[in-house]
Write a protein that holds these residues in place. Structure first.
Motif, PDB file in Angstrom:
ATOM      1  N   ARG A  21     -16.369  21.928 -35.015  1.00  0.00           N
ATOM      2  CA  ARG A  21     -16.802  22.434 -36.326  1.00  0.00           C
ATOM      3  C   ARG A  21     -18.312  22.625 -36.373  1.00  0.00           C
ATOM      4  NH1 ARG A  21     -12.929  19.057 -39.377  1.00  0.00           N
ATOM      5  NH2 ARG A  21     -14.520  17.464 -39.529  1.00  0.00           N
ATOM      6  N   ARG A  25     -20.292  26.184 -36.663  1.00  0.00           N
ATOM      7  CA  ARG A  25     -21.242  26.409 -37.766  1.00  0.00           C
ATOM      8  C   ARG A  25     -22.568  26.937 -37.204  1.00  0.00           C
ATOM      9  NH1 ARG A  25     -21.124  26.320 -43.388  1.00  0.00           N
ATOM     10  NH2 ARG A  25     -19.854  24.425 -43.346  1.00  0.00           N
ATOM     11  N   THR A  39     -18.456  29.103 -43.819  1.00  0.00           N
ATOM     12  CA  THR A  39     -17.540  28.045 -44.251  1.00  0.00           C
ATOM     13  C   THR A  39     -16.096  28.418 -43.927  1.00  0.00           C
ATOM     14  OG1 THR A  39     -19.102  27.562 -46.000  1.00  0.00           O
ATOM     15  CG2 THR A  39     -16.942  26.557 -46.201  1.00  0.00           C
ATOM     16  N   VAL A  42     -15.610  28.127 -40.093  1.00  0.00           N
ATOM     17  CA  VAL A  42     -15.643  26.707 -39.713  1.00  0.00           C
ATOM     18  C   VAL A  42     -14.309  26.044 -40.089  1.00  0.00           C
ATOM     19  CG1 VAL A  42     -16.654  24.464 -40.305  1.00  0.00           C
ATOM     20  CG2 VAL A  42     -18.146  26.397 -39.772  1.00  0.00           C
ATOM     21  N   THR A  43     -13.808  26.393 -41.253  1.00  0.00           N
ATOM     22  CA  THR A  43     -12.549  25.790 -41.708  1.00  0.00           C
ATOM     23  C   THR A  43     -11.382  26.249 -40.827  1.00  0.00           C
ATOM     24  OG1 THR A  43     -13.468  25.761 -43.938  1.00  0.00           O
ATOM     25  CG2 THR A  43     -11.098  25.390 -43.742  1.00  0.00           C
ATOM     26  N   SER A  46     -11.514  24.377 -37.671  1.00  0.00           N
ATOM     27  CA  SER A  46     -11.039  23.016 -37.879  1.00  0.00           C
ATOM     28  C   SER A  46      -9.507  22.977 -37.816  1.00  0.00           C
ATOM     29  CB  SER A  46     -11.535  22.518 -39.241  1.00  0.00           C
ATOM     30  OG  SER A  46     -11.259  21.155 -39.394  1.00  0.00           O
ATOM     31  N   GLU A  47      -8.863  23.947 -38.455  1.00  0.00           N
ATOM     32  CA  GLU A  47      -7.395  24.006 -38.463  1.00  0.00           C
ATOM     33  C   GLU A  47      -6.837  24.210 -37.056  1.00  0.00           C
ATOM     34  OE1 GLU A  47      -5.598  23.346 -40.965  1.00  0.00           O
ATOM     35  OE2 GLU A  47      -7.152  23.369 -42.506  1.00  0.00           O
TER      36      GLU A  47
ATOM     37  N   PRO B 208     -19.416  19.728 -46.195  1.00  0.00           N
ATOM     38  CA  PRO B 208     -19.646  21.105 -45.749  1.00  0.00           C
ATOM     39  C   PRO B 208     -18.388  21.964 -45.661  1.00  0.00           C
ATOM     40  CG  PRO B 208     -19.913  19.585 -43.921  1.00  0.00           C
ATOM     41  CD  PRO B 208     -19.662  18.748 -45.119  1.00  0.00           C
ATOM     42  N   ALA B 209     -17.222  21.356 -45.449  1.00  0.00           N
ATOM     43  CA  ALA B 209     -15.988  22.149 -45.349  1.00  0.00           C
ATOM     44  C   ALA B 209     -14.791  21.290 -45.737  1.00  0.00           C
ATOM     45  CB  ALA B 209     -15.810  22.690 -43.933  1.00  0.00           C
ATOM     46  N   VAL B 210     -13.834  21.912 -46.404  1.00  0.00           N
ATOM     47  CA  VAL B 210     -12.590  21.219 -46.747  1.00  0.00           C
ATOM     48  C   VAL B 210     -11.447  21.951 -46.059  1.00  0.00           C
ATOM     49  CG1 VAL B 210     -10.995  20.654 -48.618  1.00  0.00           C
ATOM     50  CG2 VAL B 210     -13.456  20.390 -48.967  1.00  0.00           C
ATOM     51  N   ASP B 211     -10.829  21.319 -45.079  1.00  0.00           N
ATOM     52  CA  ASP B 211      -9.689  21.954 -44.422  1.00  0.00           C
ATOM     53  C   ASP B 211      -8.394  21.384 -45.005  1.00  0.00           C
ATOM     54  OD1 ASP B 211      -9.439  19.462 -43.295  1.00  0.00           O
ATOM     55  OD2 ASP B 211      -9.967  20.084 -41.267  1.00  0.00           O
ATOM     56  N   ILE B 241     -16.826  26.595 -50.798  1.00  0.00           N
ATOM     57  CA  ILE B 241     -15.655  25.736 -50.587  1.00  0.00           C
ATOM     58  C   ILE B 241     -14.493  26.249 -51.445  1.00  0.00           C
ATOM     59  CG2 ILE B 241     -14.760  23.378 -50.751  1.00  0.00           C
ATOM     60  CD1 ILE B 241     -16.962  23.115 -48.890  1.00  0.00           C
TER      61      ILE B 241
END
Ligand SMILES: Nc1ncnc2c1ncn2[C@@H]1O[C@H](COP(=O)(O)OP(=O)(O)O)[C@@H](O)[C@H]1O
Ligand SMILES: [Mg+2]
Lengths: 135, 292
Positions: A21, A25, A39, A42-43, A46-47, B208-211, B241
Motif C-alpha cells: 500500500r 501510494r 486513494t 491504493v485501496t 490493498s484488496e 489514509p485508506a479504508v479497504d 475516502i
C-alpha cells in the motif's frame, strides 16, 4: 527482468500488504495521480494483495509507471500460484465470498481502476492486472 | 589419507579434552579474564562467572560420549537472550565465547604441545560454531523483544478516550492493518463496558485508506456495540475516502456518520440529552438538561 521504472514486491505477510500500500501510494504520487485517484488505487492494491495472501497463501506484485501519450499512469500486476478461481464471473459478483469477507474486493477494485484484467483457472494461480491513469 | 587425518585429529581432540580437564581451573580463570576485557563483559562479574562455568562444564560434557550439545546450546541461548535484553551487540556476546579459544591456545603454546596444536584446529572450529550459534540466538531474541515492543506500542497508539460522561471516542491514526484494527475495536468495546458508556465515536480522520477489511471491522464493531446497548458514530470520513468507499460498494446502512469529530461530539451530546448552544463569538455553551 525489471526495468528501472518497475519494482517487484513480495506478498507473504500482513506487513507486506502494508508495504505494498505504501509503495503504491508513493508511485501513484510520482505518476501524478490526484488524491482521490491515489486513494482508489491504493485501496484496490490493498484488496488484491490481501486476496493473494489469504486465498493463495502469498504472491507478488509488480508496480510500474506507464505512459500513453501525455498521460501517465500506474500499472499493478498481482500474481500468485494459489488454487486459482473456478468461476471468474461469480468471483466478480458483488457480495460473493468464500472467505467470510464482504465479497467486494474484486468487484470493487474493478470499479476503482480504469483497466482491470483477471486471469485465473483452477490449479493455475491468479493474475490480476489493473491500471489507473492520471486525469 | 582421509583415515589418517581422522586418526590424527582424534588424537588431537583427545589431547584438548585432557587439557580442558586437567587445567580446568586455570583455563576458566583465563577465559573469565578475557571475557571481562570484551565490551560489557565486566558488567556483572558474578553472573558471568556462573554462566561461563556452567557453559564450560556443558562443553566438556558434550565432548564425552554421545556428543549431545542440547544442554550447551540451551545455556548459550540463555546467555544470548540475557545480553540481548541488556542491549549488547551480538558480536560482543560471540566474542565472549571466542575468548575460550585464546585461553586454551595460551596453554598449548606455552607447552609447545604438538598434539594439542593439531587438536586446536578442531577445537577452534567447534567454538566458532558455538559463537555463531549465540549470534543466531541473539538475533532471534532481539526479534522477539522488538515484536513485544511493537505490540505494546500498538496498545499505546490506540487510545480510547472519554469525551464526556457516557461518550467515548477512538481516533484511528495511520495505516490500519488487520491486527491493529482488531486491537482498537476490542479495546473500544471493552472501554464501553468499563465506563458504562452508551455512545462511541470512531474517528477515521487520520486513516489514509479504508479497504473492505477495515470496513468490515468497523461494521462488526458497530454491530457488537449495538448488542451492548451502545451507538457508534463514525466521523472524519474525508472526501477521497468517501469516494472510495462508495465505489467499492460498501454500505454503512443506518450507521450515523459525521464530517468531523466535533460534529460527532455535538451529535452524541444531543443524543444523550445535553444541550449544546452556540453562544456569542465562537464560544460553545454546554448545559445538561435538568432532571435527566
Ligand atoms: N488470488 C485469489 N486466488 C484464489 N481465489 C481468489 C483470489 N482472489 C479472490 N478469490 C476468490 O474470490 C472471492 C471474492 O474475492 P473478493 O471480491 O476479494 O471478496 P472477499 O475477499 O471478501 O471474499 C474470494 O472469496 C475467493 O474465493
Ligand atoms: Mg478480498
Amino acid at each position: 527482468m525489471t526495468s528501472p521504472g518497475e519494482q517487484l514486491l513480495p506478498i507473504n505477510s500482513n506487513g507486506d500488504v502494508v508495504l505494498v500500500r505504501q509503495q503504491v501510494r508513493a508511485v501513484a504520487i510520482q505518476a501524478g495521480l490526484s488524491l482521490v485517484d491515489q486513494t482508489k488505487v491504493v485501496t484496490a492494491a490493498s484488496e488484491l494483495a490481501r486476496n493473494a495472501l489469504v486465498y493463495a497463501g502469498g504472491g507478488q506484485v509488480k508496480i510500474e509507471v506507464v505512459r500513453n501519450g501525455v498521460r501517465s499512469g500506474l500499472r499493478l500486476t498481482f500474481s500468485d500460484d494459489g488454487p486459482g478461481i473456478p468461476d471468474i464471473e461469480q468471483a466478480l459478483t458483488d457480495g460473493w465470498t468464500t472467505g467470510g469477507g464482504l465479497g467486494l474486493g474484486l468487484s470493487g477494485s474493478r470499479r476503482l481502476v480504469d483497466e482491470f484484467d483477471l486471469q485465473s483457472a483452477p490449479g493455475e494461480g491468479t493474475l490480476v492486472t489493473v491500471t489507473k491513469w492520471s486525469r | 589419507m582421509g583415515a589418517i587425518l581422522t586418526v590424527q585429529s582424534d588424537a588431537g581432540r583427545r589431547r584438548i579434552e585432557e587439557l580442558l580437564q586437567q587445567h580446568e581451573e586455570h583455563v576458566l580463570k583465563r577465559w573469565l579474564e578475557i571475557a571481562a576485557t570484551t565490551p560489557g563483559g565486566h558488567t556483572d562479574r558474578g553472573d558471568m562467572t556462573a554462566r561461563l562455568t556452567e557453559i564450560y562444564q556443558a562443553l566438556r560434557q558434550s565432548f564425552l560420549g554421545s556428543g549431545d550439545t542440547s544442554d550447551l546450546r540451551g545455556l548459550l541461548a540463555e546467555l544470548s537472550r540475557s545480553r540481548a535484553r541488556q542491549g549488547f551487540a551480538p558480536t560482543e556476546t560471540a566474542n565472549v565465547v571466542f575468548g575460550l579459544k585464546q585461553a586454551v591456545f595460551e596453554l598449548i603454546e606455552g607447552d609447545g604441545d604438538t598434539e594439542g596444536l593439531k587438536g586446536f584446529i578442531w577445537f577452534s572450529r567447534t567454538i566458532d560454531d558455538l559463537g555463531l550459534f549465540t549470534f543466531e540466538s541473539y538475533a532471534t531474541a532481539r526479534e522477539k523483544i522488538i515484536l513485544d515492543q511493537a505490540e505494546q506500542l500498538l496498545e499505546l497508539s490506540t487510545p480510547v478516550v472519554k469525551l464526556w460522561e457516557g461518550i467515548v471516542a477512538v481516533p484511528l491514526i495511520g495505516t490500519l492493518d488487520s491486527a491493529r484494527t482488531q486491537v482498537v475495536m476490542e479495546k473500544l468495546l471493552q472501554t464501553l463496558v468499563e465506563t458504562g458508556s452508551e455512545h462511541a465515536v470512531i474517528d477515521i480522520t487520520g486513516v489514509p485508506a479504508v479497504d473492505t477489511q477495515v470496513a468490515q471491522h468497523l461494521l462488526k464493531t458497530v454491530v457488537a456495540a449495538r448488542l451492548m446497548g451502545a451507538e457508534c458514530v463514525i466521523s472524519g470520513i474525508r472526501p477521497q475516502i468517501a469516494h472510495t468507499i462508495v465505489t467499492l460498494g460498501i454500505e454503512f446502512g443506518d450507521i450515523v456518520t459525521k464530517a468531523s469529530l466535533a460534529d460527532a461530539l455535538a451529535y452524541t451530546l444531543r443524543q444523550s440529552g445535553v444541550q449544546v448552544t452556540k453562544g456569542r463569538g465562537t464560544r460553545v455553551t454546554v448545559r445538561t438538561e435538568e432532571g435527566d
